[in-house]
Design a protein around this motif. Structure first.
Motif, PDB file in Angstrom:
ATOM      1  N   PHE A 184      13.476  -5.177   2.601  1.00 10.15           N
ATOM      2  CA  PHE A 184      12.479  -4.154   2.298  1.00 10.15           C
ATOM      3  C   PHE A 184      13.077  -3.151   1.312  1.00 10.15           C
ATOM      4  O   PHE A 184      14.170  -2.614   1.558  1.00 10.15           O
ATOM      5  CB  PHE A 184      12.053  -3.419   3.570  1.00 10.15           C
ATOM      6  N   ASP A 185      12.389  -2.922   0.216  1.00  7.75           N
ATOM      7  CA  ASP A 185      12.783  -1.910  -0.765  1.00  7.75           C
ATOM      8  C   ASP A 185      11.642  -0.932  -0.938  1.00  7.75           C
ATOM      9  O   ASP A 185      10.503  -1.334  -1.194  1.00  7.75           O
ATOM     10  CB  ASP A 185      13.102  -2.561  -2.115  1.00  7.75           C
ATOM     11  N   ALA A 186      11.951   0.360  -0.814  1.00  6.45           N
ATOM     12  CA  ALA A 186      10.906   1.380  -0.925  1.00  6.45           C
ATOM     13  C   ALA A 186      11.398   2.543  -1.775  1.00  6.45           C
ATOM     14  O   ALA A 186      12.587   2.892  -1.753  1.00  6.45           O
ATOM     15  CB  ALA A 186      10.506   1.892   0.456  1.00  6.45           C
TER      16      ALA A 186
ATOM     17  N   GLN B 148       0.823  -1.206   0.000  1.00 12.56           N
ATOM     18  CA  GLN B 148       0.000   0.000   0.000  1.00 12.56           C
ATOM     19  C   GLN B 148       0.856   1.255   0.000  1.00 12.56           C
ATOM     20  O   GLN B 148       0.478   2.284  -0.550  1.00 12.56           O
ATOM     21  CB  GLN B 148      -0.926  -0.002   1.223  1.00 12.56           C
ATOM     22  N   TYR B 149       2.026   1.164   0.625  1.00 12.36           N
ATOM     23  CA  TYR B 149       2.923   2.313   0.715  1.00 12.36           C
ATOM     24  C   TYR B 149       4.097   2.213  -0.263  1.00 12.36           C
ATOM     25  O   TYR B 149       5.097   2.901  -0.119  1.00 12.36           O
ATOM     26  CB  TYR B 149       3.455   2.452   2.151  1.00 12.36           C
ATOM     27  N   GLY B 150       3.970   1.325  -1.252  1.00 12.54           N
ATOM     28  CA  GLY B 150       5.012   1.217  -2.259  1.00 12.54           C
ATOM     29  C   GLY B 150       6.265   0.520  -1.778  1.00 12.54           C
ATOM     30  O   GLY B 150       7.354   0.754  -2.310  1.00 12.54           O
ATOM     31  N   VAL B 151       6.131  -0.338  -0.770  1.00 10.37           N
ATOM     32  CA  VAL B 151       7.275  -1.060  -0.219  1.00 10.37           C
ATOM     33  C   VAL B 151       7.217  -2.516  -0.690  1.00 10.37           C
ATOM     34  O   VAL B 151       6.203  -3.191  -0.538  1.00 10.37           O
ATOM     35  CB  VAL B 151       7.274  -1.023   1.327  1.00 10.37           C
ATOM     36  N   LYS B 152       8.310  -2.992  -1.268  1.00  5.26           N
ATOM     37  CA  LYS B 152       8.395  -4.384  -1.703  1.00  5.26           C
ATOM     38  C   LYS B 152       9.102  -5.207  -0.627  1.00  5.26           C
ATOM     39  O   LYS B 152      10.128  -4.785  -0.091  1.00  5.26           O
ATOM     40  CB  LYS B 152       9.155  -4.484  -3.023  1.00  5.26           C
ATOM     41  N   VAL B 153       8.531  -6.368  -0.332  1.00  2.00           N
ATOM     42  CA  VAL B 153       9.084  -7.242   0.704  1.00  2.00           C
ATOM     43  C   VAL B 153       9.508  -8.560   0.075  1.00  2.00           C
ATOM     44  O   VAL B 153       8.719  -9.198  -0.636  1.00  2.00           O
ATOM     45  CB  VAL B 153       8.046  -7.508   1.817  1.00  2.00           C
ATOM     46  N   LYS B 154      10.749  -8.956   0.334  1.00  2.00           N
ATOM     47  CA  LYS B 154      11.255 -10.233  -0.165  1.00  2.00           C
ATOM     48  C   LYS B 154      11.817 -11.040   0.996  1.00  2.00           C
ATOM     49  O   LYS B 154      12.616 -10.534   1.769  1.00  2.00           O
ATOM     50  CB  LYS B 154      12.342 -10.007  -1.217  1.00  2.00           C
ATOM     51  N   GLU B 155      11.383 -12.290   1.101  1.00  2.00           N
ATOM     52  CA  GLU B 155      11.827 -13.155   2.190  1.00  2.00           C
ATOM     53  C   GLU B 155      12.716 -14.276   1.657  1.00  2.00           C
ATOM     54  O   GLU B 155      12.433 -14.850   0.603  1.00  2.00           O
ATOM     55  CB  GLU B 155      10.624 -13.760   2.914  1.00  2.00           C
ATOM     56  N   THR B 156      13.782 -14.555   2.387  1.00  2.00           N
ATOM     57  CA  THR B 156      14.676 -15.661   2.065  1.00  2.00           C
ATOM     58  C   THR B 156      14.797 -16.534   3.299  1.00  2.00           C
ATOM     59  O   THR B 156      15.297 -16.085   4.342  1.00  2.00           O
ATOM     60  CB  THR B 156      16.068 -15.157   1.645  1.00  2.00           C
ATOM     61  N   ASP B 157      14.321 -17.767   3.196  1.00  2.00           N
ATOM     62  CA  ASP B 157      14.335 -18.662   4.354  1.00  2.00           C
ATOM     63  C   ASP B 157      15.731 -19.242   4.593  1.00  2.00           C
ATOM     64  O   ASP B 157      16.444 -19.601   3.661  1.00  2.00           O
ATOM     65  CB  ASP B 157      13.351 -19.820   4.153  1.00  2.00           C
TER      66      ASP B 157
END
Length: 219
Positions: free
Chosen positions: A114-116, A96-105
């Motif tokens: 987090f990239d914004a 919603q705020y233009g933040v991309k979330v990527k998870e690496t297990d």
């Protein structure tokens, strides 16, 4: 809430000949967070701030914010953010705020990146406020973003400073800004399993040593 935050930012910009805004997001151990805006207006501008703040206050309170005058021409705006019920909720809120979330297990640690992209001129144009808030006015706002985490597992980031689990950016609002950071979140389940296995191995070794010592005494 997004529109209210934009309204809050716009209010600050429209009032200011110069202003200091410190936006702090403090993440708590229980997964909740405290969102805080500390706003300090220039002396001349502060004379005109009262009516605007009074008009904005009911809208902020309706959205769960509290607003407090901490000193002459200084205001603190706060909201408690509840813990997302699911990871999908967190991702949706971030998007919603233009933040991309990527998870690496990982086995012991899950890495979250987090990239914004923060582009205030673009946001103001989208909200039809671009003509009211020129770029020259944006450049007079000293805006600081602070992310404060309860654990010091911060990895790669482009913050201006890092102090333990606290990241600080000084952001020029008149241009587009890219912010990113990585944080490691312990995989409690796997850590507990590993600790249990190690405990069992330790007990087994101790039993073996005790048996050997008894055998030596008998012989």
């Amino acid at each position: 809430m997004k529109r209210l935050l934009i309204l809050l930012m716009s209010m600050t910009l429209l009032l200011t000949g110069c202003a200091d805004v410190v936006n702090t997001v403090k993440v708590n151990k229980d997964g909740t967070a405290d969102l805080n805006f500390d706003i300090k207006l220039g002396t001349a501008v502060g004379l005109f701030a009262g009516p605007v703040i009074s008009e904005l206050e009911p809208k902020l309170e309706e959205a769960g914010f509290t607003i407090k005058k901490t000193a002459q021409n200084q205001f603190s705006i706060h909201k408690k953010l509840e813990k997302p019920t699911e990871q999908a909720d967190l991702n949706a809120e971030a998007n919603q705020y233009g933040v991309k979330v990527k998870e690496t297990d990982g086995f012991f640690m899950k890495k979250i990146r987090f990239d914004a992209t923060l582009d205030v001129p673009k946001i103001l144009k989208e909200q039809k406020l671009g003509d009211q808030v020129p770029t020259a006015l944006l450049s007079q706002v000293d805006y600081t973003l602070v992310l404060d985490f309860p654990i010091d597992t911060i990895g790669e980031n482009n913050a201006d400073s890092k102090d333990g689990g606290k990241l600080t950016w000084h952001i020029p609002l008149e241009k587009q800004n890219r912010l990113y950071f990585e944080i490691g979140v312990p995989n409690v389940k796997n850590i507990a399993i590993s600790a249990g296995v190690l405990l069992i191995l330790l007990v087994a070794i101790l039993i073996m040593l005790i048996r050997r010592r008894k055998k030596r005494k008998i012989s």
